[in-house]
Scaffold this motif. Sequence first.
Motif, PDB file in Angstrom:
ATOM      1  N   GLN A 201       0.837  -1.198   0.000  1.00  0.00           N
ATOM      2  CA  GLN A 201       0.000   0.000   0.000  1.00  0.00           C
ATOM      3  C   GLN A 201       0.870   1.245   0.000  1.00  0.00           C
ATOM      4  N   GLY A 202       0.545   2.213  -0.863  1.00  0.00           N
ATOM      5  CA  GLY A 202       1.271   3.469  -0.906  1.00  0.00           C
ATOM      6  C   GLY A 202       0.909   4.372   0.258  1.00  0.00           C
ATOM      7  N   ALA A 203       1.825   5.284   0.591  1.00  0.00           N
ATOM      8  CA  ALA A 203       1.590   6.207   1.706  1.00  0.00           C
ATOM      9  C   ALA A 203       0.741   7.386   1.267  1.00  0.00           C
ATOM     10  N   GLY A 204      -0.171   7.816   2.126  1.00  0.00           N
ATOM     11  CA  GLY A 204      -0.974   8.999   1.854  1.00  0.00           C
ATOM     12  C   GLY A 204      -2.412   8.685   1.510  1.00  0.00           C
ATOM     13  N   THR A 205      -3.144   9.746   1.177  1.00  0.00           N
ATOM     14  CA  THR A 205      -4.547   9.621   0.783  1.00  0.00           C
ATOM     15  C   THR A 205      -4.722  10.127  -0.641  1.00  0.00           C
ATOM     16  N   VAL A 206      -5.764   9.671  -1.300  1.00  0.00           N
ATOM     17  CA  VAL A 206      -5.966  10.005  -2.716  1.00  0.00           C
ATOM     18  C   VAL A 206      -6.224  11.505  -2.880  1.00  0.00           C
ATOM     19  N   LEU A 207      -5.549  12.104  -3.856  1.00  0.00           N
ATOM     20  CA  LEU A 207      -5.684  13.536  -4.109  1.00  0.00           C
ATOM     21  C   LEU A 207      -7.133  13.934  -4.358  1.00  0.00           C
ATOM     22  N   ALA A 208      -7.912  13.042  -4.932  1.00  0.00           N
ATOM     23  CA  ALA A 208      -9.318  13.356  -5.213  1.00  0.00           C
ATOM     24  C   ALA A 208     -10.050  13.800  -3.960  1.00  0.00           C
TER      25      ALA A 208
END
Length: 409
Positions: A201-208
């Motif tokens: 899993q990538g770090a962060g939250t979706v820009l959307a």
Amino acid sequence: MLRPAPGEHAENRQVAYLSSPDVRSSIERVLEVQGLRPLHDAELVDLQHRPGAGATGVFRVRTAPGPGESTPPELYVALTAESVPEDAVIDAGRAADTDWSAWFHPHDPRLHGLALASDPESVASVWGAGDPLTDLQTVSYRPLRRAVLRAVFGSRTVFLKVMRGGQATGLHHRHVLLAAAGVPVPPVLGPPVADVLALGQGAGTVLAGQIMADGARRIDPAEVTQLLDRMPAELLSLPQREAWADRTPSYGHAAATALPDQARRIRSLVDHLQRQLDCSDRGPVVPAHGDLYEANLLVAEGRISCVLDIDGAGPGHRVDDLACFLGHLAVLPTVDERYVFTDSALRRFHSHFVTTVDPVALACRSASVALSLVAGARDSGRRDWQSAARKRLDIAESLLGLPQSASGW
């Protein structure tokens, strides 16, 4: 004036057939061939139209209940007009001047690893590392093209990307290249298994999410161009894929199939776009992402923290990456009415992008991307998808008028 493609009318009939009650006869044939009980109910859950190749529909099917059954068994049956290996599909007969083939999900004839990635016991055995599988869900599925599944092992999440034969190896190579260059991508969890690549899993939250919340006002648009600047030169040695704008006539065909009453308007737009594409400056070939938009970018603390879906990373043009971002951004209100800050976000990102590439090329290529999304409104599952599709067409036309400079807003 762009004329209808030779196969356009045939594909129009295919889409209409898959959307009509008449398709029931093809599904009943498939069930009969397999010795299953008669059809009880069928619901179209996904309709894909690939211009030049054909249409594919996926149906949720319930067969007639057997003795002692309170509810009928549920199956997923796919029907396609595309060319597929005969030994991997079921003959579904001929209808709407088309020879149809079928399969039962997850036995996709082009995605041989999908059955493996859809079976909980297999997933736990291959990717569990001894941890119990607590959840397995399909994130996305494009029949005959690709699929993504999410497997949860306690606190650990693994994404399984199912690809056509041989493509997973290329994607693994791209992940290794970008990670070595310092581009934030999800970690690969080993080499592909049966054309399935497992990713962490990538770090962060979706820009959307931040675009929905406040137009992503805390994200500097330069974050996008700086990310592209970090793409390694080694990508230039990979095969170059077509950008969205390179297939403008095909996407116009798909849009006209989805909205036949707008066909003349769409063909006029395609003609205009083609003229603009031919006369504008695309810029040099550089390392490119190939599918850069808000759903493929994760952010954390005001920075881009991870970039997803690098399947198309390779040689390309910077303007096409930026146009992909703007075209997707512009249609977000047709996806969810809560995207009320889209105009301000579009203004901010365009004002930066337009200082780095040819303004005319950016405008017409952004419009081409929006046009490519018109037919996709049909796949949203919404009852009002035709309205959303028309709004996307409106947006494609409006993007042609993007200002020629940052001060033009």
